[in-house]
Design a protein around this motif. Structure first.
Motif, PDB file in Angstrom:
ATOM      1  N   TYR A 153     -15.569  13.610  -5.442  1.00 51.05           N
ATOM      2  CA  TYR A 153     -15.284  12.737  -4.295  1.00 51.05           C
ATOM      3  C   TYR A 153     -14.428  11.545  -4.734  1.00 51.05           C
ATOM      4  N   LYS A 154     -14.817  10.998  -5.894  1.00 53.62           N
ATOM      5  CA  LYS A 154     -14.077   9.830  -6.400  1.00 53.62           C
ATOM      6  C   LYS A 154     -12.626  10.175  -6.657  1.00 53.62           C
ATOM      7  N   SER A 155     -12.405  11.306  -7.332  1.00 54.86           N
ATOM      8  CA  SER A 155     -11.023  11.618  -7.708  1.00 54.86           C
ATOM      9  C   SER A 155     -10.198  12.047  -6.497  1.00 54.86           C
ATOM     10  N   GLU A 156     -10.853  12.621  -5.493  1.00 53.30           N
ATOM     11  CA  GLU A 156     -10.097  13.063  -4.308  1.00 53.30           C
ATOM     12  C   GLU A 156      -9.799  11.910  -3.359  1.00 53.30           C
ATOM     13  N   HIS A 186      -9.377   7.195  -5.160  1.00 50.17           N
ATOM     14  CA  HIS A 186      -8.475   6.645  -6.173  1.00 50.17           C
ATOM     15  C   HIS A 186      -7.663   5.526  -5.544  1.00 50.17           C
ATOM     16  N   PRO A 187      -7.215   4.599  -6.379  1.00 52.16           N
ATOM     17  CA  PRO A 187      -6.658   3.358  -5.842  1.00 52.16           C
ATOM     18  C   PRO A 187      -5.391   3.549  -5.009  1.00 52.16           C
ATOM     19  N   TYR A 188      -4.765   4.711  -5.130  1.00 53.18           N
ATOM     20  CA  TYR A 188      -3.484   4.868  -4.421  1.00 53.18           C
ATOM     21  C   TYR A 188      -3.624   5.681  -3.134  1.00 53.18           C
ATOM     22  N   TYR A 189      -4.847   6.103  -2.832  1.00 50.05           N
ATOM     23  CA  TYR A 189      -5.087   6.932  -1.644  1.00 50.05           C
ATOM     24  C   TYR A 189      -4.602   6.198  -0.376  1.00 50.05           C
TER      25      TYR A 189
END
Ligand SMILES: CC(C)(COP(=O)(O)OP(=O)(O)OC[C@H]1O[C@@H](n2cnc3c(N)ncnc32)[C@H](O)[C@@H]1OP(=O)(O)O)[C@@H](O)C(=O)NCCC(=O)NCCSC(=O)CC(=O)O
Length: 531
Positions: free
Chosen positions: A478-481, A484-487
């Motif tokens: 969930y975190k990586s999808e 992430h700061p650029y989402y």
């Protein structure tokens, strides 16, 4: 004991030439300025309080005070009032300047009828309020009065009505500041509640609707005056007062400072000052002040100090709802209102009181053309039965409404967490922020990864051979999808991801660009904000 008889002498009308009349005028004026008696002044000082005129001197620039209706006296009768007709009728009214700008003032004289408000006294206040509204200049009340003048009955109560009506008319038009410097009971406590800022002094000032004696008679509770309505109670528990100080001198000096940050009225901008703090000053220390780990607390005031001019800011409601910070400061000489979550108190969560505090502040900034800069690090609204039953929906909506309604320049900056409804409420782009920035440490999401994984992968986790390992995998996924700061930047939901060290420069440029912002709301009588 009464001390008023000494000031009841009528003008004799004896002098016939102009010089004689002028001399008589000076005599009468001296009598009005001196007040009832030396003894009454000593009694006031013995309580640790200044007299009304001493307070006005501290508030205004030296020599700038121009008094209005100094020679006013009441015309009430009965209860021996005919024999007690002091000049001023217990309130000193007029105008002067603070740092060269006009300010209107009224100050209760506790030495006269305990500063209690009678008909003439009230009419003087009405006049000065009307003058302040007409001139478009701030109004400061220096309150030290025992409420309605009991001997004048309903006339005194009606006098309060006239004050409340004018307070409301002036709301959002001129700044109104109430400084509480003595016991303020009943009617004397309502007017301050209608004004923009309430100042109190510890030990010597109290505000309550009914005093300890009435409380005891009605509810059986025993409490002291300070315990019921002292400065600390109102600064920390009730939120009635915005600023509390140990002595009158400091309190009045801070009123002057606050006035220096406000415009004269709603048609002006707050005064701009020269700024020697470089606009492009880098703040590498911000990286050390804010831990990247979203669960670690830090002191948001240090972040504010680092970004604003010379580290100087004035916190409003500093000790109430400390999980949110509301402060006035300058950035490159321009006054801004800062709203910031405080991660070191309740993790910076939004609760009922934080919502109310920030809503009123945002509303004040918008009324007086103060741009709003919001620093987000918010895990969400506080869950709980108390909060739900206390009306968190209604109170949270106040903050939402205040932001959505604000037409001043609005800039938000996401430092770390910005979860769920709290992210939207705290001036997200979608509710009208003009510019939204994020640091590379931002985590914008519907909720934290752990909570999210527990909801959307509940079945997979429950059915897994090793539920904990599965949960950890899902949290990571969930975190990586989604976290992430650029989402958000990829979707245009933040205008830029910036290097924290460059925050000040980015804010300076953004505020300069937004200086000429103009936004209109649809024509309407007024909105219907949640209460
Ligand atoms: C404010 C006080 C705590 C201050 O106490 P102190 O011990 O410091 O001073 P004190 O009692 O000697 O009062 C100083 C002088 O003021 C006079 N005095 C006090 N209160 C007065 C009042 N409301 N009307 C007329 N005179 C009043 C006293 O008689 C005395 O006069 P002298 O010097 O001649 O002896 C207390 O006086 C007090 O509780 N007053 C009543 C407050 C009140 O109930 N107000 C009405 C609120 S109803 C209201 O406003 C409308 C509403 O909301 O319902």
């Amino acid at each position: 004991m009464t001390v008023l008889e000494e000031t009841t002498g009528e003008p004799t009308g004896e002098p016939t030439d102009a010089r004689g009349r002028v001399a008589e005028l000076h005599d009468i004026r001296a009598q009005a300025v001196a007040g009832p008696s030396e003894k009454a002044t000593k009694a006031q000082h013995a309580k640790g309080k200044l007299t009304a005129r001493e307070r006005i001197e501290l508030l205004l620039d030296p020599g700038s005070f121009q008094e209005v209706e100094q020679l006013r006296r009441h015309r009430a009768t009965g209860f021996g009032l005919e024999a007690k007709k002091p000049y001023t009728d217990g309130v000193i009214t007029g105008w002067g300047t603070v740092e060269g700008r006009t300010v209107f003032v009224y100050a209760h004289d506790f030495r006269i009828f305990g500063g209690a408000l009678g008909e003439a006294h009230a009419t003087k206040i009405h006049k000065i309020m009307d003058m302040a509204i007409a001139a478009g200049a701030p109004l400061v009340s220096l309150n030290d009065g025992a409420g309605a003048r009991i001997q004048e009955g309903v006339s005194a109560l009606a006098g309060y009505g006239g004050i409340f009506q004018r307070n409301t008319k002036a709301s959002g038009v001129i700044p109104q500041i109430s400084v509480m410097l003595g016991p303020c009971a009943g009617g004397a406590a309502y007017s301050p509640a209608l004004t923009d800022f309430v100042f109190m002094v510890r030990e010597t000032s109290q505000m309550f609707i009914t005093g300890p004696d009435v409380v005891k008679a009605v509810t059986g509770e025993e409490i002291t005056q300070n315990g019921l309505g002292g400065a600390d109670v109102h600064a920390e528990t009730s939120g009635v007062c915005h600023f509390a100080y140990d002595d009158e001198e400091t309190c009045i000096a801070e009123v002057r400072y606050l006035l220096s940050l406000l415009p004269q009225n709603n048609r002006e901008n707050p005064p701009r000052t020269e700024c020697s703090d470089p606009a492009d000053r880098r703040s590498d220390v911000l990286l050390d002040l804010v831990p990247a780990d979203g669960n670690r607390p830090y002191d948001m005031t240090k972040v504010i100090e680092e970004i604003v001019d010379d580290g100087e800011y004035l916190e409003v409601h500093e000790r109430w709802a400390r999980n949110i910070i509301c402060a006035l400061a300058r950035i490159n000489g321009q006054v801004v209102g800062i709203v910031a979550n405080q991660p070191q108190v309740l993790a910076g969560v939004l609760d009922i009181e934080a919502s109310e505090k920030a809503a009123r502040f945002v509303q004040m900034c918008d009324a007086f053309n103060v741009p709003i800069v919001t620093f987000l690090d918010v895990p969400g609204f506080l869950p709980g039965v108390d909060q739900e039953h206390g009306g968190i929906i209604r109170h949270g909506a106040k903050l939402l409404y205040a932001y959505c309604n604000a037409t001043v320049p609005r800039i938000s900056l996401i430092l770390r967490k910005a979860y769920g409804g709290a992210y939207i409420v705290m001036d997200s782009q979608s509710i009208g922020a003009d510019l939204t920035y994020a640091w590379p440490t931002n985590e914008i999401a519907v909720m934290g990864a752990e909570g999210a994984a527990n909801v959307i992968f509940r079945r997979q986790i429950a059915e897994a051979e090793d539920p904990e390992a599965m949960r950890a995998r899902m949290v990571k996924e969930y975190k990586s999808e989604l976290m992430h700061p650029y989402y958000a930047a990829e979707r245009g939901l933040v205008d830029d991801v910036i290097d924290p060290a460059e925050t000040r420069e980015v804010l300076v440029k953004s505020l300069a660009m937004l200086q000429t912002k103009h936004a209109d709301l649809p024509s309407r009588k007024h909105g219907n904000p949640p209460q």
